[in-house]
Design an enzyme around this catalytic site. Sequence first.
Site, PDB file in Angstrom:
ATOM      1  N   ASP A  25       0.937  -1.239  -0.174  1.00 28.03           N
ATOM      2  CA  ASP A  25       0.184  -0.021  -0.096  1.00 28.03           C
ATOM      3  C   ASP A  25       0.859   1.139  -0.256  1.00 28.03           C
ATOM      4  O   ASP A  25       1.433   1.408   1.150  1.00 28.03           O
ATOM      5  CB  ASP A  25      -1.005   0.096   1.261  1.00 28.03           C
ATOM      6  CG  ASP A  25      -1.726   1.155   1.495  1.00 28.03           C
ATOM      7  OD1 ASP A  25      -1.731   2.053   0.382  1.00 28.03           O
ATOM      8  OD2 ASP A  25      -2.290   1.267   2.461  1.00 28.03           O
ATOM      9  N   GLU A 183      -7.291   0.644  -4.354  1.00 25.70           N
ATOM     10  CA  GLU A 183      -7.251   0.514  -3.169  1.00 25.70           C
ATOM     11  C   GLU A 183      -8.422   0.200  -2.519  1.00 25.70           C
ATOM     12  O   GLU A 183      -8.482  -1.062  -1.498  1.00 25.70           O
ATOM     13  CB  GLU A 183      -6.700   1.811  -2.285  1.00 25.70           C
ATOM     14  CG  GLU A 183      -5.201   2.175  -2.540  1.00 25.70           C
ATOM     15  CD  GLU A 183      -4.723   3.542  -2.309  1.00 25.70           C
ATOM     16  OE1 GLU A 183      -5.275   4.363  -2.209  1.00 25.70           O
ATOM     17  OE2 GLU A 183      -3.542   3.698  -3.035  1.00 25.70           O
ATOM     18  N   ASP A 205     -13.154   5.141   1.313  1.00 28.76           N
ATOM     19  CA  ASP A 205     -11.708   5.361   1.661  1.00 28.76           C
ATOM     20  C   ASP A 205     -11.029   6.745   1.496  1.00 28.76           C
ATOM     21  O   ASP A 205     -10.902   7.445   0.312  1.00 28.76           O
ATOM     22  CB  ASP A 205     -10.827   4.402   0.569  1.00 28.76           C
ATOM     23  CG  ASP A 205      -9.361   4.233   0.809  1.00 28.76           C
ATOM     24  OD1 ASP A 205      -9.008   5.135   1.721  1.00 28.76           O
ATOM     25  OD2 ASP A 205      -8.767   3.414   0.044  1.00 28.76           O
TER      26      ASP A 205
END
Lengths: 622, 179
Positions: A25, A183, A205
Site C-alpha cells: 500500500d 485501494e 476510503d
Amino acid sequence: MALLQISEPGMSTAPHQHRLAVGIDLGTTNSLVASVQSGLARVLDDERGRALLPSVVRYLADGGVSVGYEAQARQSEDPQNTIVSVKRFMGRGLKDLDKSSIPYRLLDEPGMVKLKTVQGVKSPVEVSAEILRLLRGRAEHALGGELVGAVITVPAYFDDAQRQATKDAARLAGLNVLRLLNEPTAAAIAYGLDHGVEGIYAVYDLGGGTFDISILRLSKGVFEVLATNGDSALGGDDFDQRVFCWVLEEAKLPPLNPRDTRLLLSKAREAKEYLTDHPEAHITAVLSSGDIVDLRLGLDDFNRLTQGLLNKTLAPTRKALRDAGLEAEEVQGVVMVGGATRMPCIRHAVAEFFGQTPLTNLDPDKVVALGAAMQADVLAGNKQTGDDWLLLDVIPLSLGLEVMGGLTEKIVPRNSTIPVARAQEFTTFKDGQTAMGFHVVQGERELVADCRSLARFELRGIPPMVAGAARIRVTFQVDADGLLSVSAREQASGVEAAVAVKPSYGLSDAEIANMLSDAHAHATDDLKARALNEQRVEAQSLLAALQAALALDGEQLLAAEERGAIETGMEALRRLSEGSDHLAIRAQVEALNRLTTPFAQRRMDRNVRRALAGQKVDSLGI
Amino acid sequence: MTPDFSADHFALFGLAAAFRMDGTALDRAWRELQAQVHPDRYAHAGEAEKRLSMQWATRVNEAYQTLKEPLRRADYLLQKRGIHALGERQTALPADFLMQQMEWREALHEAQQVRDAHAIEQLRRALKREAAGLTDLLARQLDEERAWDAAADTVRKLRFVQKLAEDVNLALAGLEEDD
Ligand SMILES: Nc1ncnc2c1ncn2[C@@H]1O[C@H](COP(=O)(O)OP(=O)(O)OP(=O)(O)O)[C@@H](O)[C@H]1O
Ligand SMILES: [Mg+2]
C-alpha cells in the site's frame, strides 16, 4: 464466503513451491507491505515492530537517503529536501497543484513536476521508488528470499498518468508488478474474505491525500466493482490545510518560510488527530522569527472549517451510486478505510448519507495492504484452484479522443469492466491528406481543455484519397492494470501506428534503465547481474508454468511431435539459464512463448468450453 | 495468432439469440467465463497465455456489455440481420415523438435555469418509465412480431430517451456539485 468452483484455469503450481509475493500500500502519508504466510495475510513490521512506514523521503547532502520515521522527524528542519506526500505529485503537472502550502522547489517539467533537492532534480517517480525499495528490502528480509512479484495499490480514481507513474516507480525499485490494484477493491477483498459477506457493499476510503468511493457486488467468490468515483486530490492533508489556514488568519501571520510552513502543517495535523478523541486541541509553536503561536481549536470550529471537504466526498458518492444504478438504501454495508475516516465528522456524515452505521471494525490503516497481499498470493499462483476468487474491476474515468472544436469523443466510458477494448472509425477531412494526429484524453468533461491529456500521436503514410474516403480505425485497449494503449490503422492500406500511452508523462524503458544505472550512492545493484537475474526468474517461471501445463494437458491436447518440440525447447532454456548470457535466455524465452502459443490457445478454448458446459448444467437446475 | 472469436455473443454465453433474456443467467455465464479467462488467472503464466487471456477477457466483457444493455442488445440482434439501426442513414422518427422529446428538453432546460432539483428528478422518473415502455415494445417486435424495421425505429427512439436521461443525470450531478 462460498467460493466459485473453477475447473482448471491457468496452471496451478505444486503446493510446496510457495512463491514469495507481497502487497504494497503506497500511501500518501503511510506505506505498508504485507504478505500471506501459511494462509494468513499479515503486515510485515520493521525491526522495531512498526507496521507503518511514513511516506517521507529525505535527500541528504552526503548523498544518503533516509526514508520513514527518521525523515519525518527532520521534515521541518530540512523542508526542501524532505519530501512528504509525494503521491500527490505522481503523474501531475505544476498547474494541477495547489502551491500555497508546498514548501518544495518545484520544476515545471512537461508531463510531471520535478523536485529540486540537494541531490539534484528528482521526479516523483524516483522519490516513490525510494519508499518501495525500502519496503522491498523489508519484505525480502522478513520472508527470506527474493520476491516473484508485488501487487501495488493505487487509488481507484487515479487516472492513467498516475497509474503509469506508480508502475514505473515499482519497476525502478526492482519490483515485478503482478498487478496494480485499486485501494478500495483491496479493502473489499480483505473485508469480504474475513467476514464471508455477500451483497452490495460500498467502500469509503479517505486517506491522507486521496478519496475513493467504490460500490461492489460480492457474491460466491466474485468481487465485482459496479462503479467507482472519487477525488485524487482530497484527503486528510486537506483537513490539515484548512486548520493551517485558520492558524495563519487567527494569529495574523505574514507569509511563512518553508520551515515554518512545515512546522505549522505538522501542528495542524496533530490538532486534527487529537480532536478525534477530544473536544478541543491546543496549537502551540515557536516560529523561526521567535514569534509564538498559541491557539485553542474547538471541535465545533474544526467541523465548521472542514464542512466543505465533507461535502466534497458526498458528491462523488452520489455519482457512484447513480452509475451503479442503486439507491443508498440498497447498500448493505459501508466499509470505512483510511486513517482520515477516524474523524467523527466523517463517520456521522457517512452514517447519515447511507442511513446506517458504517463498518469500522477493521484497522483502517492496514486493510488495503492486507487485501493486496491476498491478491498477490492468488496472482503468484499460490492458491489452490477453487480456493481462489475472481476480481472484476473497472476504469474510473472515461477515455477518449479530441475531435473538431476542442471537444472530446468518448471511446471507453467510465466504469467499464477491464480489460476492455473499443474501436471507433475516423476519416480525413482534406483531399490528399496523408497524416492524421490523435490526442488521447481522459475525463468526463466535454471540452478537451478540461480533461487530462494523456498522449499525442500521429498516423502517417495514409495513401492520398479524397476527403472522407479513408477509414481510420482507432482502438483503445485497457489492460487489467487499468493502463491504456492506443493504436490506429488505415483500413484499406493497412498503415498502422500504435502507442502505449506513455510518452507525454511516463518513463521510457531507456529512461528507467538510465535511472537504474545512475548509481545511487547506496545502491549496489549491478545492472548486468540484475538483467541476468531477471531473465533467470522469467525463465524459471515459464518453465514451471509449462511443466504444469504439460502434466495436465500435454497428453490430451498435443500430438507427440508437438510435445517433443516443446520439451526440447524447455531443455534448451534450462541449459541457457545455467549460463550467464541474459540475451540468449531472453531469446529462448521468446522462442518458447511462440512455440507454445497453439498449445496455450487450445487450453484456453477448452477452458471456455468447460465454463459453458458447466453453465448449461447449472441452468437446467441440476 | 489470434484466437477464434467468431462465435456469436449469445452462443458465447450459451444463451438463445432473443431479446428477452434471463439477466441472471447472463451474469452467471459471464462470471463463469471470466473465471476461466481473466488475466488474474494467468498472472504467473507465460507470455503466450497472458496475451491470450487478455484477448479473451476483453472479448467476453465486450459480449457481456452488448447483451446486458437492452439498447445494445436490440441493435446487435438487428445487425445480425443486416440492419444498422444506429448507422448514419436513418429514417426520420415520427413528429409526435420528436415533439415530446423537445418538450422534455425544454423542461430540463427550464428546471436547470431555476435549479429545481425536484423537477429534474421527476423528469428522470418519467424517462425511466418511457425507456421501460420502449423496452417492452422491443421485446414484442423482436421476439414475436419479427417486425425488424419497426424495431429499428424503436431502437432509435430508445437511444433518444437514453441520451436525454444521461443529460438529466449530468444536470442532477451538476446541481449537487454546486451545493
Ligand atoms: N486519529 C485520527 N484522527 C484523524 N485523522 C487521522 C487519525 N489518524 C490518522 N489520521 C489521518 O489519516 C491520514 C492518513 O491516512 P492513511 O494512512 O490511511 O493515508 P494513506 O494511505 O497514506 O493515504 P492515501 O490512501 O490517500 O494515499 C492522515 O491525514 C492522518 O492525519
Ligand atoms: Mg490509503
